[in-house]
Design a protein around this motif. Structure first.
Motif, short mmCIF file in Angstrom:
data_model
loop_
_atom_site.label_atom_id
_atom_site.label_comp_id
_atom_site.label_asym_id
_atom_site.label_seq_id
_atom_site.Cartn_x
_atom_site.Cartn_y
_atom_site.Cartn_z
N LEU A 67 0.96 -1.33 -0.29
CA LEU A 67 0.20 0.23 0.07
C LEU A 67 0.59 1.49 -0.06
O LEU A 67 2.06 1.41 0.56
CB LEU A 67 -1.15 -0.02 1.19
CG LEU A 67 -1.68 -1.80 1.51
CD1 LEU A 67 -2.36 -1.00 2.72
CD2 LEU A 67 -3.10 -1.52 0.38
N SER A 68 0.41 2.29 -0.53
CA SER A 68 1.10 3.39 -0.95
C SER A 68 1.26 3.85 0.67
O SER A 68 0.58 4.45 0.61
CB SER A 68 1.20 4.40 -2.08
OG SER A 68 1.50 5.44 -2.21
N GLY A 69 2.42 4.30 0.53
CA GLY A 69 2.30 5.22 2.15
C GLY A 69 2.41 6.72 2.19
O GLY A 69 2.00 7.51 2.69
N GLY A 70 2.52 7.13 0.99
CA GLY A 70 2.61 8.60 0.77
C GLY A 70 1.05 9.66 1.21
O GLY A 70 0.60 10.35 1.20
N CYS A 71 -0.20 8.28 -0.15
CA CYS A 71 -1.07 8.86 -0.08
C CYS A 71 -2.05 8.51 1.55
O CYS A 71 -2.56 8.88 1.32
CB CYS A 71 -1.97 8.63 -1.51
SG CYS A 71 -1.56 7.05 -1.69
N GLY A 72 -1.58 7.66 1.84
CA GLY A 72 -1.99 7.40 3.12
C GLY A 72 -2.00 5.45 3.24
O GLY A 72 -2.58 4.83 2.35
N GLN A 73 -2.13 4.65 4.07
CA GLN A 73 -2.31 3.87 5.06
C GLN A 73 -3.60 3.80 5.86
O GLN A 73 -3.25 4.32 6.77
CB GLN A 73 -1.02 3.03 5.51
CG GLN A 73 0.06 2.64 3.82
CD GLN A 73 1.20 1.92 4.47
OE1 GLN A 73 1.08 2.21 5.96
NE2 GLN A 73 2.18 1.06 3.75
N VAL A 74 -4.45 3.23 6.07
CA VAL A 74 -5.19 3.01 6.72
C VAL A 74 -5.68 1.34 7.27
O VAL A 74 -5.12 0.63 6.51
CB VAL A 74 -6.60 3.19 5.83
CG1 VAL A 74 -7.55 2.80 7.14
CG2 VAL A 74 -7.40 4.02 5.39
N LEU A 75 -5.13 1.14 8.79
CA LEU A 75 -4.97 -0.40 9.06
C LEU A 75 -6.43 0.29 10.46
O LEU A 75 -6.24 0.75 11.21
CB LEU A 75 -3.61 -0.27 10.21
CG LEU A 75 -2.92 -0.69 9.75
CD1 LEU A 75 -2.29 0.75 7.68
CD2 LEU A 75 -1.59 -0.96 10.47
N SER A 76 -6.73 -1.12 11.01
CA SER A 76 -7.85 -1.79 11.53
C SER A 76 -6.86 -1.43 13.05
O SER A 76 -5.73 -1.94 12.38
CB SER A 76 -8.58 -2.62 11.36
OG SER A 76 -7.96 -3.49 11.59
N ARG A 77 -8.07 -1.41 13.91
CA ARG A 77 -7.33 -1.28 15.45
C ARG A 77 -6.41 -2.83 15.47
O ARG A 77 -4.97 -3.07 16.09
CB ARG A 77 -8.39 -1.65 16.06
CG ARG A 77 -7.75 -1.28 17.97
CD ARG A 77 -8.61 -0.74 18.90
NE ARG A 77 -10.13 -1.63 18.99
CZ ARG A 77 -11.18 -0.92 18.58
NH1 ARG A 77 -10.84 0.80 19.11
NH2 ARG A 77 -12.75 -1.56 18.85
N ALA A 78 -7.16 -4.08 15.17
CA ALA A 78 -6.75 -5.09 14.72
C ALA A 78 -5.07 -5.40 14.65
O ALA A 78 -4.93 -6.11 14.93
CB ALA A 78 -7.86 -6.65 14.72
N ALA A 79 -5.88 -4.64 13.19
CA ALA A 79 -3.90 -4.76 12.74
C ALA A 79 -3.02 -4.01 13.26
O ALA A 79 -1.49 -5.12 13.22
CB ALA A 79 -4.89 -4.25 11.22
N VAL A 80 -3.15 -3.15 14.07
CA VAL A 80 -1.81 -2.52 14.79
C VAL A 80 -1.57 -2.69 15.88
O VAL A 80 -0.47 -3.45 15.91
CB VAL A 80 -2.58 -1.07 15.04
CG1 VAL A 80 -0.91 0.08 15.99
CG2 VAL A 80 -2.66 -0.08 14.13
N ARG A 81 -2.38 -3.45 16.39
CA ARG A 81 -2.48 -4.60 17.67
C ARG A 81 -1.80 -5.74 17.30
O ARG A 81 -1.40 -6.41 18.00
CB ARG A 81 -3.56 -5.03 18.40
CG ARG A 81 -3.77 -6.03 19.89
CD ARG A 81 -4.96 -6.84 20.32
NE ARG A 81 -5.82 -5.03 20.70
CZ ARG A 81 -7.34 -5.45 20.29
NH1 ARG A 81 -7.93 -5.50 18.72
NH2 ARG A 81 -7.84 -4.50 20.58
#
Length: 212
Positions: A67-81
């Motif tokens: 996923l391109s980091g420049g324009c943004g990545q969206v992670l769910s709470r469960a993914a970050v956890r």
């Protein structure tokens, strides 16, 4: 390394304070209203990530899909956890190379953990995350680059399903990379004042209303 530290800081300090987490470069502009609409019917307790899906050189190898980091990545709470818990137990969970592109590294780490990275196309297959910047992306065509000094421009091999020209981007686009201050203020004012713009000149400013 700084992106790893940022994700770990989020995990240790903010994991229970939000459902979704958004990371982008400092020259990106995000429309938070459309981001909220995008995730409102999704479960933050499902490990998942969203953004603009790219493949290095067109590779189908999952480890070269990111996923391109420049324009943004969206992670769910469960993914970050999941990333945080694994990294606390074993810092080697972060995919190599540590000093490589942070968006590729984050995506590889998610893939190794079995967390899907998903392209966030609108229903009409237009992009909601704009990797080149609004003006550049909506004027971009393969023909232009075929006759330019850079016929092998990376976007068309990294994203071979990119729609060319004015139909490239959703009117509910979520984030764009490569914005400068005057453009940021223009987009912000255009959106919040509800002004119209000539769709043939500024298709990305002709956003639909908040009620759409």
């Amino acid at each position: 390394v700084k992106t790893i530290q940022a994700w770990m800081h989020v995990y240790h300090n903010y994991i229970e304070k939000a459902d979704w987490f958004f990371k982008a470069d400092d020259d990106a502009y995000a429309n938070i209203h459309f981001l909220r609409k995008f995730v409102q019917d999704k479960d933050p307790e499902t490990p998942v990530s969203f953004g603009r899906l790219l493949r290095m050189g067109g590779s189908k190898d999952p480890m070269n899909t990111f996923l391109s980091g420049g324009c943004g990545q969206v992670l769910s709470r469960a993914a970050v956890r999941a990333m945080g818990e694994q990294a606390d137990r074993n810092p080697a969970v972060w995919a190599a190379p540590i000093d490589g592109p942070s968006d590729l590294q984050t995506s590889r780490t998610l893939t190794l953990l079995g967390i899907p990275i998903i392209s966030s196309l609108a229903a009409n297959l237009r992009n909601t995350f704009i990797v080149l910047g609004l003006t550049e992306e909506h004027t971009l065509t393969r023909q232009i680059y075929a006759h330019s000094k850079n016929p092998d421009f990376w976007l068309f091999s990294y994203s071979n399903d990119t729609i060319e020209g004015i139909d490239c981007c959703s009117t509910h686009w979520i984030a764009t990379h490569y914005t400068i201050h005057p453009e940021i203020y223009g987009i912000y004012n255009q959106y919040h004042l509800g002004c119209d713009a000539p769709v043939d000149t500024y298709p990305y400013l002709n956003m639909q209303s908040l009620e759409d």
